[in-house]
Design an enzyme around this catalytic site. Structure first.
Site, mmCIF file in Angstrom:
data_model
loop_
_atom_site.group_PDB
_atom_site.id
_atom_site.type_symbol
_atom_site.label_atom_id
_atom_site.label_comp_id
_atom_site.label_asym_id
_atom_site.label_seq_id
_atom_site.Cartn_x
_atom_site.Cartn_y
_atom_site.Cartn_z
ATOM 1 N N CYS A 1 -11.518 -38.712 7.085
ATOM 2 C CA CYS A 1 -10.696 -37.992 6.108
ATOM 3 C C CYS A 1 -10.624 -36.524 6.531
ATOM 4 C CB CYS A 1 -11.268 -38.151 4.690
ATOM 5 S SG CYS A 1 -12.562 -36.967 4.266
ATOM 6 N N CYS B 1 -19.361 -43.736 3.023
ATOM 7 C CA CYS B 1 -18.772 -42.496 2.503
ATOM 8 C C CYS B 1 -17.694 -42.797 1.470
ATOM 9 C CB CYS B 1 -18.197 -41.652 3.636
ATOM 10 S SG CYS B 1 -17.466 -40.150 2.968
ATOM 11 N N CYS C 1 -17.626 -38.901 12.354
ATOM 12 C CA CYS C 1 -18.397 -38.808 11.104
ATOM 13 C C CYS C 1 -18.773 -40.214 10.649
ATOM 14 C CB CYS C 1 -17.564 -38.122 10.039
ATOM 15 S SG CYS C 1 -16.222 -39.166 9.452
ATOM 16 N N LYS D 1 -23.058 -22.852 4.711
ATOM 17 C CA LYS D 1 -23.610 -23.290 6.007
ATOM 18 C C LYS D 1 -23.795 -22.122 6.977
ATOM 19 C CE LYS D 1 -21.477 -27.790 5.497
ATOM 20 N NZ LYS D 1 -20.576 -28.808 6.054
ATOM 21 N N LYS E 1 -20.905 -25.335 -1.407
ATOM 22 C CA LYS E 1 -21.855 -25.480 -0.291
ATOM 23 C C LYS E 1 -21.780 -24.274 0.647
ATOM 24 C CE LYS E 1 -20.084 -29.412 1.282
ATOM 25 N NZ LYS E 1 -19.559 -30.502 2.130
ATOM 26 N N ARG F 1 -30.739 -36.930 2.930
ATOM 27 C CA ARG F 1 -30.546 -36.092 4.123
ATOM 28 C C ARG F 1 -31.697 -35.092 4.186
ATOM 29 N NH1 ARG F 1 -25.010 -33.114 3.790
ATOM 30 N NH2 ARG F 1 -24.188 -35.146 4.349
ATOM 31 N N CYS G 1 -16.064 -33.684 8.698
ATOM 32 C CA CYS G 1 -17.514 -33.697 8.938
ATOM 33 C C CYS G 1 -17.872 -33.831 10.417
ATOM 34 C CB CYS G 1 -18.166 -34.815 8.132
ATOM 35 S SG CYS G 1 -17.916 -34.645 6.363
ATOM 36 N N ARG H 1 -27.405 -24.635 3.148
ATOM 37 C CA ARG H 1 -27.865 -25.938 3.660
ATOM 38 C C ARG H 1 -28.721 -25.763 4.912
ATOM 39 N NH1 ARG H 1 -23.693 -30.220 2.231
ATOM 40 N NH2 ARG H 1 -23.063 -29.577 0.150
HETATM 41 FE FE1 SRM Z 1 -19.688 -33.660 5.356
HETATM 42 C C1 SRM Z 1 -18.875 -34.505 2.191
HETATM 43 C C2 SRM Z 1 -21.213 -36.606 5.783
HETATM 44 C C3 SRM Z 1 -21.053 -32.466 8.193
HETATM 45 C C4 SRM Z 1 -17.385 -31.109 5.379
HETATM 46 N N1 SRM Z 1 -20.022 -35.264 4.158
HETATM 47 C C5 SRM Z 1 -19.635 -35.393 2.861
HETATM 48 C C6 SRM Z 1 -20.247 -36.656 2.229
HETATM 49 C C7 SRM Z 1 -21.539 -36.267 1.595
HETATM 50 C C8 SRM Z 1 -19.343 -37.420 1.265
HETATM 51 C C9 SRM Z 1 -19.480 -37.097 -0.189
HETATM 52 O O1 SRM Z 1 -19.258 -35.926 -0.602
HETATM 53 O O2 SRM Z 1 -19.792 -37.996 -0.945
HETATM 54 C C10 SRM Z 1 -20.451 -37.482 3.509
HETATM 55 C C11 SRM Z 1 -21.558 -38.537 3.442
HETATM 56 C C12 SRM Z 1 -21.239 -39.693 4.356
HETATM 57 C C13 SRM Z 1 -22.347 -40.656 4.453
HETATM 58 O O3 SRM Z 1 -22.168 -41.792 3.985
HETATM 59 O O4 SRM Z 1 -23.389 -40.343 5.019
HETATM 60 C C14 SRM Z 1 -20.590 -36.402 4.555
HETATM 61 N N2 SRM Z 1 -20.995 -34.365 6.656
HETATM 62 C C15 SRM Z 1 -21.457 -35.644 6.710
HETATM 63 C C16 SRM Z 1 -22.258 -35.892 7.975
HETATM 64 C C17 SRM Z 1 -23.419 -36.853 7.764
HETATM 65 C C18 SRM Z 1 -21.311 -36.413 9.062
HETATM 66 C C19 SRM Z 1 -21.963 -37.021 10.279
HETATM 67 O O5 SRM Z 1 -21.523 -38.123 10.642
HETATM 68 O O6 SRM Z 1 -22.861 -36.439 10.853
HETATM 69 C C20 SRM Z 1 -22.647 -34.440 8.326
HETATM 70 C C21 SRM Z 1 -23.935 -34.029 7.670
HETATM 71 C C22 SRM Z 1 -24.327 -32.646 8.078
HETATM 72 C C23 SRM Z 1 -25.673 -32.229 7.557
HETATM 73 O O7 SRM Z 1 -26.664 -32.704 8.100
HETATM 74 O O8 SRM Z 1 -25.719 -31.408 6.630
HETATM 75 C C24 SRM Z 1 -21.499 -33.669 7.690
HETATM 76 N N3 SRM Z 1 -19.345 -32.021 6.521
HETATM 77 C C25 SRM Z 1 -19.938 -31.790 7.725
HETATM 78 C C26 SRM Z 1 -19.218 -30.786 8.443
HETATM 79 C C27 SRM Z 1 -19.538 -30.287 9.854
HETATM 80 C C28 SRM Z 1 -20.433 -29.095 9.865
HETATM 81 O O9 SRM Z 1 -20.863 -28.616 8.815
HETATM 82 O O10 SRM Z 1 -20.717 -28.625 10.959
HETATM 83 C C29 SRM Z 1 -18.135 -30.411 7.639
HETATM 84 C C30 SRM Z 1 -17.005 -29.433 8.034
HETATM 85 C C31 SRM Z 1 -17.443 -28.017 8.063
HETATM 86 C C32 SRM Z 1 -17.271 -27.378 6.719
HETATM 87 O O11 SRM Z 1 -18.152 -27.542 5.878
HETATM 88 O O12 SRM Z 1 -16.236 -26.754 6.505
HETATM 89 C C33 SRM Z 1 -18.248 -31.195 6.424
HETATM 90 N N4 SRM Z 1 -18.387 -32.905 3.973
HETATM 91 C C34 SRM Z 1 -17.510 -31.873 4.196
HETATM 92 C C35 SRM Z 1 -16.707 -31.712 3.008
HETATM 93 C C36 SRM Z 1 -15.595 -30.661 2.800
HETATM 94 C C37 SRM Z 1 -16.159 -29.360 2.359
HETATM 95 C C38 SRM Z 1 -15.104 -28.387 1.905
HETATM 96 O O13 SRM Z 1 -15.165 -27.219 2.301
HETATM 97 O O14 SRM Z 1 -14.221 -28.781 1.128
HETATM 98 C C39 SRM Z 1 -17.122 -32.699 2.093
HETATM 99 C C40 SRM Z 1 -16.566 -32.947 0.679
HETATM 100 C C41 SRM Z 1 -17.004 -31.943 -0.310
HETATM 101 O O15 SRM Z 1 -17.884 -31.123 -0.094
HETATM 102 O O16 SRM Z 1 -16.412 -31.979 -1.393
HETATM 103 C C42 SRM Z 1 -18.169 -33.428 2.729
HETATM 104 FE FE1 SF4 Z 2 -16.680 -38.963 4.722
HETATM 105 FE FE2 SF4 Z 2 -14.520 -37.579 5.259
HETATM 106 FE FE3 SF4 Z 2 -16.903 -36.572 5.858
HETATM 107 FE FE4 SF4 Z 2 -15.984 -38.577 7.255
HETATM 108 S S1 SF4 Z 2 -15.027 -36.545 7.148
HETATM 109 S S2 SF4 Z 2 -18.038 -38.439 6.393
HETATM 110 S S3 SF4 Z 2 -14.847 -39.725 5.769
HETATM 111 S S4 SF4 Z 2 -16.155 -36.964 3.832
#
Ligand code: SRM
Ligand code: SF4
Length: 546
Positions: free
Chosen positions: A467, A428, A422, A207, A205, A72, A471, A141
């Site tokens: 899930c 994922c 997402c 943001k 993390k 990324r 995201c 980030r």
């Molecule tokens: Fe996310 C984890 C994809 C935005 C909350 N996110 C992941 C992972 C890396 C899975 C993993 O931990 O192994 C996913 C990778 C999927 C893949 O195969 O590419 C993933 N997140 C994404 C993306 C690519 C979704 C998309 O389709 O665009 C977004 C990448 C953003 C970026 O460029 O940095 C993405 N993730 C978000 C957002 C939205 C936002 O930030 O505006 C959230 C919710 C907002 C927040 O952070 O509260 C988000 N992602 C999470 C979480 C839960 C975090 C938490 O507070 O517990 C995880 C899991 C974790 O961190 O343990 C996670």
């Molecule tokens: Fe993966 Fe859940 Fe984030 Fe979708 S919402 S990319 S399933 S961690």
């Protein structure tokens, strides 16, 4: 005494995020890296993954999982040059699956990069002046910013803060260049002392988003820090500051929750703005939960300290008091598709990219445009779309002809253009259900329902995730679908159109037929009983959720 989470030990013993990554890379018996390095590579902007579609087949053949990496990029404010786009295009052809994916945080990801390809890939990015430093991991980030230049004459001035803040909060370690980038190394160990992150980094993390009203295209309140630009009489004055936004929940754990950021005040002047964001991170560094990662995001720290307590600690550290929050108003969140001019009559074109996945023919078109218009910027949006510009009047005419077929082919309903999913399956590891691969089909089934009630022009914000991590930000959608298991989703309703109110759980674990029946019924109630100008989200909030 409470026990620190195992991740804390990995960070402090990592010697500036190095761990044993170099040794892991040399190990030819595994396509992955050692478990502790799996955690550390995230800080360098990459994740270990495997193709979940192929797990059964490989297990039957007694083969190990087919490991690869997702990279990324860190692109503050989401803007790159045409040359950089060409590099991303070429790198994606050479390494990985070939697909470029625009994320919900205004950057791009490449999937399917094998371990031996990591160094050449990151070296190639480095040559293009692109990096993936701190794109993931327990650090600040990618800093996102409203992306439509036509929305404000002050766009440039405010947009630059994304880069300034990102740079200000970068970890000091030079491990990234040492491990991943071939060629000359220019770093000094002494320069690595890091007063911000120390050797423990943040508990989790972090943001930051900058919104330029009237647009909340970044979902500013879903971020640990939300900065809302205040413009008075055509002059940028500073930012309203919101803290403690975050969306993830865990199914079945009622102590986890989505939270919108709380506004704590207004700050002006570059030095004070940078000092404020920096010290918010130090408060989180010192007060955040390091025992249980489920409760270590800033939102839980703010609630533990109380908003007033958090603000008092912060004011002590920054050495000045916040001014009162200044008035602002959001009236849009969607991207402005098609052609729009900025205040200097420069033209920009916003392309709809369904769920950020750039299709092969889109790839060819964008490469072609990047080649022909080398002064054009490529700007990624937090709605997973792409803006190209600036173009002058005559360029606009030629580009319009070039993209004529494209615009016909990708003509989409307002419902589709306002939908977001997402990644989820197959890459994922946390996905419980499909999202990006399935939402297009679901939208095709929802569109006739809107037509049936003559609501085809409604820009209802619909989002799906595989899930509860959220995201695709489903908790701030008017219709949110959150995966609970294969083919099953929690239906969330009642978010407002501009991302200022969380939605609520309406019904649990619905399959496709049940979701369609529910939405059909709700749309029927909506056309019959809505107030003048009431949006679907507001209607649901007023009626069915009360
Ligand atoms: Fe996310 C984890 C994809 C935005 C909350 N996110 C992941 C992972 C890396 C899975 C993993 O931990 O192994 C996913 C990778 C999927 C893949 O195969 O590419 C993933 N997140 C994404 C993306 C690519 C979704 C998309 O389709 O665009 C977004 C990448 C953003 C970026 O460029 O940095 C993405 N993730 C978000 C957002 C939205 C936002 O930030 O505006 C959230 C919710 C907002 C927040 O952070 O509260 C988000 N992602 C999470 C979480 C839960 C975090 C938490 O507070 O517990 C995880 C899991 C974790 O961190 O343990 C996670
Ligand atoms: Fe993966 Fe859940 Fe984030 Fe979708 S919402 S990319 S399933 S961690």
């Amino acid at each position: 005494m409470s026990k620190l989470s195992p991740s804390e030990d990995i960070k402090t013993k990592s010697e500036g995020l190095r761990g044993s990554i170099k040794e892991s890379l040399l190990d030819q018996h595994s396509g992955s890296v050692r478990p502790q390095d799996e955690f550390l590579v995230k800080f360098h902007g990459m994740y270990v993954q495997d193709d979940r579609d192929r797990r059964t087949e490989r297990a039957e053949k007694k083969l190990d999982k087919l490991y690869s990496f997702m990279i990324r990029l860190r692109i503050p404010g989401g803007a790159i040059t045409a040359d950089q786009w060409k590099s991303i295009h070429e790198i994606s052809e050479q390494y990985g699956t070939g697909t470029i994916k625009i994320t919900t945080r205004q950057t791009v990801q490449l999937h399917g990069i094998f371990k031996h390809q990591l160094k050449p890939t990151l070296t190639a990015f480095n040559t293009a002046k692109l990096d993936s430093i701190a794109a993931c991991g327990d650090v600040n980030r990618n800093v996102v910013c409203s992306s439509n230049p036509q929305l404000s004459p002050l766009f440039e001035e405010i947009h630059q803060y994304a880069d300034k803040i990102s740079t200000h909060l970068l970890p000091k370690t030079q491990a990234y260049y040492e491990i991943w980038v071939e060629g000359e190394k220019i770093y000094e160990k002494a320069a690595e002392i890091d007063p911000l992150y120390e050797d423990r980094y943040l508990p989790r993390k972090f943001k930051i988003a900058i919104a330029i009203p009237p647009s909340n295209d970044v979902d500013v309140f879903a971020n640990d820090i939300g900065l809302i630009a205040i413009i008075e009489n055509g002059v940028f004055k500073g930012f309203n500051v919101a803290v403690g936004g975050g969306l993830a929940t865990t199914h079945g754990n009622l102590n986890t929750y989505a939270r919108l950021g709380s506004l704590i005040g207004f700050v002006s002047g570059e030095d004070n703005i940078l000092k404020t964001v920096y010290e918010i991170l130090t408060v989180q560094r010192d007060f955040g939960n390091r025992e249980d990662r489920k409760f270590s995001r800033l939102k839980y720290t703010v609630d533990k300290m109380t908003v007033e307590g958090f603000k008092a600690e912060l004011e002590k550290r920054i050495g000045f008091d916040f001014e009162e929050v200044k008035p602002y108003k959001f009236t849009e969140r969607s991207d402005r598709f098609g052609w729009e001019a900025d205040h200097q009559n420069n033209w920009f074109y916003t392309f709809f990219i369904e769920h950020g996945v750039i299709t092969p023919d889109q790839k060819i078109l964008f490469h072609d445009l990047a080649q022909q218009y080398e002064n054009t910027s490529f700007i990624f949006t937090c709605n997973q779309n792409l803006i190209l510009g600036p173009f002058n009047e005559s360029e606009k005419t030629t580009v319009s002809t070039k993209i004529e077929d494209y615009t016909k082919k990708y003509h989409s309903s307002p419902l589709r253009k306002n939908s977001m999913a997402c990644v989820a399956l197959p890459s994922c590891p946390l996905a419980l259900a499909e999202a990006q691969r399935y939402l297009p089909e679901m939208i095709t089934k929802l569109e006739p329902l809107l037509q049936k009630y003559h609501l085809g022009d409604e820009e209802i914000v619909t989002r799906m995730t595989g899930c509860p991590n959220g995201c695709g930000r489903p908790y701030v959608a008017e219709i949110g679908m959150v995966g609970t298991g294969p083919g099953q989703y929690n239906l969330m309703l009642g978010g407002d159109r501009y991302g200022e109110r969380l939605n609520k759980l309406y019904k649990e674990k619905l399959n496709e037929a049940q979701i369609l029946t529910e939405i059909d019924d709700l749309l029927g109630q909506y056309v019959g009983n809505k107030l003048v100008s009431e949006t679907f989200g507001d209607f649901c909030n007023r009626t069915v959720l009360n």
